[in-house]
Every structure is written in structure tokens, then in C-alpha cells.
Write a protein that holds these residues in place. Structure first.
Motif, PDB file in Angstrom:
ATOM      1  N   ARG A  84      23.079  58.187   6.482  1.00  0.00           N
ATOM      2  CA  ARG A  84      22.478  59.315   7.210  1.00  0.00           C
ATOM      3  C   ARG A  84      20.995  59.077   7.497  1.00  0.00           C
ATOM      4  N   THR A  85      20.512  57.904   7.124  1.00  0.00           N
ATOM      5  CA  THR A  85      19.131  57.534   7.447  1.00  0.00           C
ATOM      6  C   THR A  85      19.145  56.179   8.137  1.00  0.00           C
ATOM      7  N   PHE A  86      18.289  56.045   9.139  1.00  0.00           N
ATOM      8  CA  PHE A  86      18.178  54.797   9.875  1.00  0.00           C
ATOM      9  C   PHE A  86      16.864  54.128   9.481  1.00  0.00           C
ATOM     10  N   PRO A  87      16.913  52.951   8.839  1.00  0.00           N
ATOM     11  CA  PRO A  87      15.690  52.260   8.417  1.00  0.00           C
ATOM     12  C   PRO A  87      14.918  51.706   9.616  1.00  0.00           C
ATOM     13  N   LEU A  88      13.645  52.036   9.690  1.00  0.00           N
ATOM     14  CA  LEU A  88      12.825  51.540  10.797  1.00  0.00           C
ATOM     15  C   LEU A  88      12.603  50.033  10.736  1.00  0.00           C
ATOM     16  N   GLN A  89      12.895  49.407   9.594  1.00  0.00           N
ATOM     17  CA  GLN A  89      12.777  47.950   9.508  1.00  0.00           C
ATOM     18  C   GLN A  89      13.791  47.266  10.430  1.00  0.00           C
ATOM     19  N   ASN A  90      14.788  48.017  10.910  1.00  0.00           N
ATOM     20  CA  ASN A  90      15.766  47.464  11.855  1.00  0.00           C
ATOM     21  C   ASN A  90      15.218  47.352  13.272  1.00  0.00           C
ATOM     22  N   ILE A  91      14.039  47.899  13.489  1.00  0.00           N
ATOM     23  CA  ILE A  91      13.346  47.752  14.769  1.00  0.00           C
ATOM     24  C   ILE A  91      12.122  46.889  14.493  1.00  0.00           C
ATOM     25  N   HIS A  92      11.857  45.928  15.354  1.00  0.00           N
ATOM     26  CA  HIS A  92      10.764  44.987  15.117  1.00  0.00           C
ATOM     27  C   HIS A  92       9.603  45.240  16.075  1.00  0.00           C
ATOM     28  N   ALA A  93       8.408  44.877  15.624  1.00  0.00           N
ATOM     29  CA  ALA A  93       7.193  45.120  16.414  1.00  0.00           C
ATOM     30  C   ALA A  93       7.295  44.508  17.805  1.00  0.00           C
ATOM     31  N   HIS A  94       7.850  43.298  17.924  1.00  0.00           N
ATOM     32  CA  HIS A  94       7.943  42.670  19.234  1.00  0.00           C
ATOM     33  C   HIS A  94       8.887  43.445  20.157  1.00  0.00           C
ATOM     34  N   GLN A  95       9.877  44.145  19.589  1.00  0.00           N
ATOM     35  CA  GLN A  95      10.766  44.969  20.402  1.00  0.00           C
ATOM     36  C   GLN A  95      10.027  46.208  20.904  1.00  0.00           C
ATOM     37  N   ILE A  96       9.225  46.818  20.042  1.00  0.00           N
ATOM     38  CA  ILE A  96       8.414  47.973  20.447  1.00  0.00           C
ATOM     39  C   ILE A  96       7.474  47.562  21.578  1.00  0.00           C
ATOM     40  N   GLU A  97       6.827  46.417  21.436  1.00  0.00           N
ATOM     41  CA  GLU A  97       5.901  45.928  22.467  1.00  0.00           C
ATOM     42  C   GLU A  97       6.623  45.698  23.792  1.00  0.00           C
ATOM     43  N   PHE A  98       7.810  45.096  23.741  1.00  0.00           N
ATOM     44  CA  PHE A  98       8.564  44.828  24.957  1.00  0.00           C
ATOM     45  C   PHE A  98       8.989  46.132  25.630  1.00  0.00           C
ATOM     46  N   MET A  99       9.534  47.061  24.835  1.00  0.00           N
ATOM     47  CA  MET A  99       9.978  48.340  25.400  1.00  0.00           C
ATOM     48  C   MET A  99       8.798  49.121  25.970  1.00  0.00           C
ATOM     49  N   ASP A 100       7.663  49.080  25.286  1.00  0.00           N
ATOM     50  CA  ASP A 100       6.465  49.769  25.761  1.00  0.00           C
ATOM     51  C   ASP A 100       6.016  49.176  27.100  1.00  0.00           C
ATOM     52  N   GLY A 101       6.032  47.846  27.191  1.00  0.00           N
ATOM     53  CA  GLY A 101       5.653  47.179  28.446  1.00  0.00           C
ATOM     54  C   GLY A 101       6.578  47.553  29.593  1.00  0.00           C
ATOM     55  N   LEU A 102       7.870  47.643  29.329  1.00  0.00           N
ATOM     56  CA  LEU A 102       8.816  48.023  30.377  1.00  0.00           C
ATOM     57  C   LEU A 102       8.578  49.469  30.807  1.00  0.00           C
ATOM     58  N   GLU A 103       8.311  50.351  29.855  1.00  0.00           N
ATOM     59  CA  GLU A 103       8.002  51.749  30.183  1.00  0.00           C
ATOM     60  C   GLU A 103       6.745  51.830  31.050  1.00  0.00           C
ATOM     61  N   GLU A 104       5.726  51.031  30.721  1.00  0.00           N
ATOM     62  CA  GLU A 104       4.489  51.025  31.514  1.00  0.00           C
ATOM     63  C   GLU A 104       4.736  50.573  32.953  1.00  0.00           C
ATOM     64  N   GLN A 105       5.789  49.791  33.162  1.00  0.00           N
ATOM     65  CA  GLN A 105       6.144  49.319  34.504  1.00  0.00           C
ATOM     66  C   GLN A 105       7.085  50.291  35.219  1.00  0.00           C
ATOM     67  N   GLY A 106       7.272  51.479  34.659  1.00  0.00           N
ATOM     68  CA  GLY A 106       8.126  52.478  35.289  1.00  0.00           C
ATOM     69  C   GLY A 106       9.584  52.387  34.894  1.00  0.00           C
ATOM     70  N   GLY A 107       9.882  51.598  33.869  1.00  0.00           N
ATOM     71  CA  GLY A 107      11.256  51.438  33.422  1.00  0.00           C
ATOM     72  C   GLY A 107      11.642  52.429  32.342  1.00  0.00           C
ATOM     73  N   VAL A 108      12.880  52.307  31.879  1.00  0.00           N
ATOM     74  CA  VAL A 108      13.419  53.168  30.835  1.00  0.00           C
ATOM     75  C   VAL A 108      13.835  52.282  29.659  1.00  0.00           C
ATOM     76  N   SER A 109      13.302  52.609  28.483  1.00  0.00           N
ATOM     77  CA  SER A 109      13.628  51.890  27.251  1.00  0.00           C
ATOM     78  C   SER A 109      14.216  52.872  26.258  1.00  0.00           C
ATOM     79  N   PHE A 110      15.202  52.403  25.486  1.00  0.00           N
ATOM     80  CA  PHE A 110      15.816  53.271  24.497  1.00  0.00           C
ATOM     81  C   PHE A 110      16.596  52.447  23.489  1.00  0.00           C
ATOM     82  N   ILE A 111      17.068  53.128  22.450  1.00  0.00           N
ATOM     83  CA  ILE A 111      17.934  52.507  21.453  1.00  0.00           C
ATOM     84  C   ILE A 111      19.179  53.373  21.338  1.00  0.00           C
ATOM     85  N   LEU A 112      20.324  52.716  21.249  1.00  0.00           N
ATOM     86  CA  LEU A 112      21.570  53.412  20.941  1.00  0.00           C
ATOM     87  C   LEU A 112      21.869  53.143  19.476  1.00  0.00           C
TER      88      LEU A 112
END
Length: 177
Positions: A84-112
Motif C-alpha cells: 500500500r506504499t510506493f517507495p520513491l527509490q523506484n523512481i530515479h533522478a535521471h528519470q525525473i530530469e527527463f520527464m521534467d525536460g519533456l514537460e518543459e517542451q510542452g509534452g506530457v510525462s507520467f507514471i503508471l
């Protein structure tokens, strides 16, 4: 260097559902989404059965899926969680950076996130990921409790293999400031 073994297959159930969904979306000309393979270097190979039993990841990957939906750049990652808890260690800093960059370019980033015990899939928009990520960086909780998730972002896996993430993208776009 990260090592791959049988634990590396975690999440493959959700990925199979997403891959089938991507085929349906492509057939209907709704989206073009590609699974991004993670480059590996094999270390042990079972020659008799012709498969890799141990390997190292060559480099950090970005996210699991990249593509376009109706002309909008999209990237997302697929995660499975058996608690019932999702560990944030399963998301990596380089993934956050990539998703943030895509959002800045007008894209949509998300996690399922597929909560296997409850058989629920959660569409987590990037802005929500970022909120939990910043909380962790500021010394707060290092996981996301199931009860913290927004009720309107859950989706059902339909017809046994279809993950309707286009509905999540539409809602994501509508709810942006």
C-alpha cells in the motif's frame, strides 16, 4: 553498475498490458508509443536454453515508453507495487530530469503504478510525482502512501489487457493551469 536477474522481470505483467494497449492505440491511429529497451551487457548465458541469466545495465535508461499522442510528445514509466506504499527509490533522478525536460517542451510525462494486491492502476501526472519527489528531498517521507493518491486518477485494466492511459492524458491536459 546495476545487475539484472530474475528480479528484473518485476513489472513485466503491467508492461505486457501496456504493450498490448499501445498496439490497439496504433491500430486506431490514436497514438504512437514505443517501449524503450534498456541496454544490457550479458554476463552469464544459458546456452542450452538460449537465454541470459545474468547481465549488467550498460547505462541509465530514461523512461519505459516514449512517443506521441495526437501530436503531443509523451513519456512515461510503468511500475508495479505489491504493497500500500510506493517507495520513491523506484523512481530515479535521471528519470525525473527527463520527464521534467519533456514537460518543459510542452509534452506530457507520467507514471503508471499497478497496485497488484488491489488490482488497480494509478495514473500519476508529473506534477504529482514532483510533489512527492520534493517532499522526499526536503527530508520528508520516502514513499507514497496509497491513501495519498487522488481518487480520480485510478483506471481499470479492461478486457484483461487494456490500460486506458489516454483517458489519463486527457484529464492531465484538462487539469493543467
Amino acid at each position: 553498475m546495476a545487475t539484472w536477474n530474475s528480479r528484473g522481470l518485476r513489472g513485466s505483467g503491467l508492461e505486457e498490458f501496456i504493450n498490448r494497449t499501445n498496439e490497439i492505440y496504433l491500430e486506431k491511429k490514436l497514438a504512437l508509443i514505443q517501449k524503450i529497451p534498456t541496454p544490457i551487457t550479458p554476463v552469464k548465458i544459458d546456452k542450452e536454453h538460449r537465454h541470459i541469466t545474468l547481465a549488467y545495465f550498460d547505462q541509465q535508461s530514461t523512461v519505459d515508453y516514449i512517443g506521441a499522442v495526437q501530436g503531443i510528445p509523451v513519456c512515461f514509466d510503468a511500475k508495479e507495487c505489491n504493497a500500500r506504499t510506493f517507495p520513491l527509490q523506484n523512481i530515479h533522478a535521471h528519470q525525473i530530469e527527463f520527464m521534467d525536460g519533456l514537460e518543459e517542451q510542452g509534452g506530457v510525462s507520467f507514471i503508471l503504478i499497478y497496485y497488484t494486491q488491489m488490482e488497480k492502476v494509478y495514473y500519476m501526472p508529473f506534477r504529482e510525482i514532483l510533489k512527492f519527489w520534493k517532499r522526499r528531498e526536503e527530508g520528508g517521507r520516502k514513499s507514497i502512501a496509497f491513501d495519498e493518491l487522488g481518487e480520480g486518477w485510478f483506471m481499470e485494466i479492461t478486457r484483461g489487457c487494456f490500460v486506458p492511459y489516454l483517458d489519463g492524458i486527457a484529464k492531465d491536459l484538462e487539469s493543467r493551469p
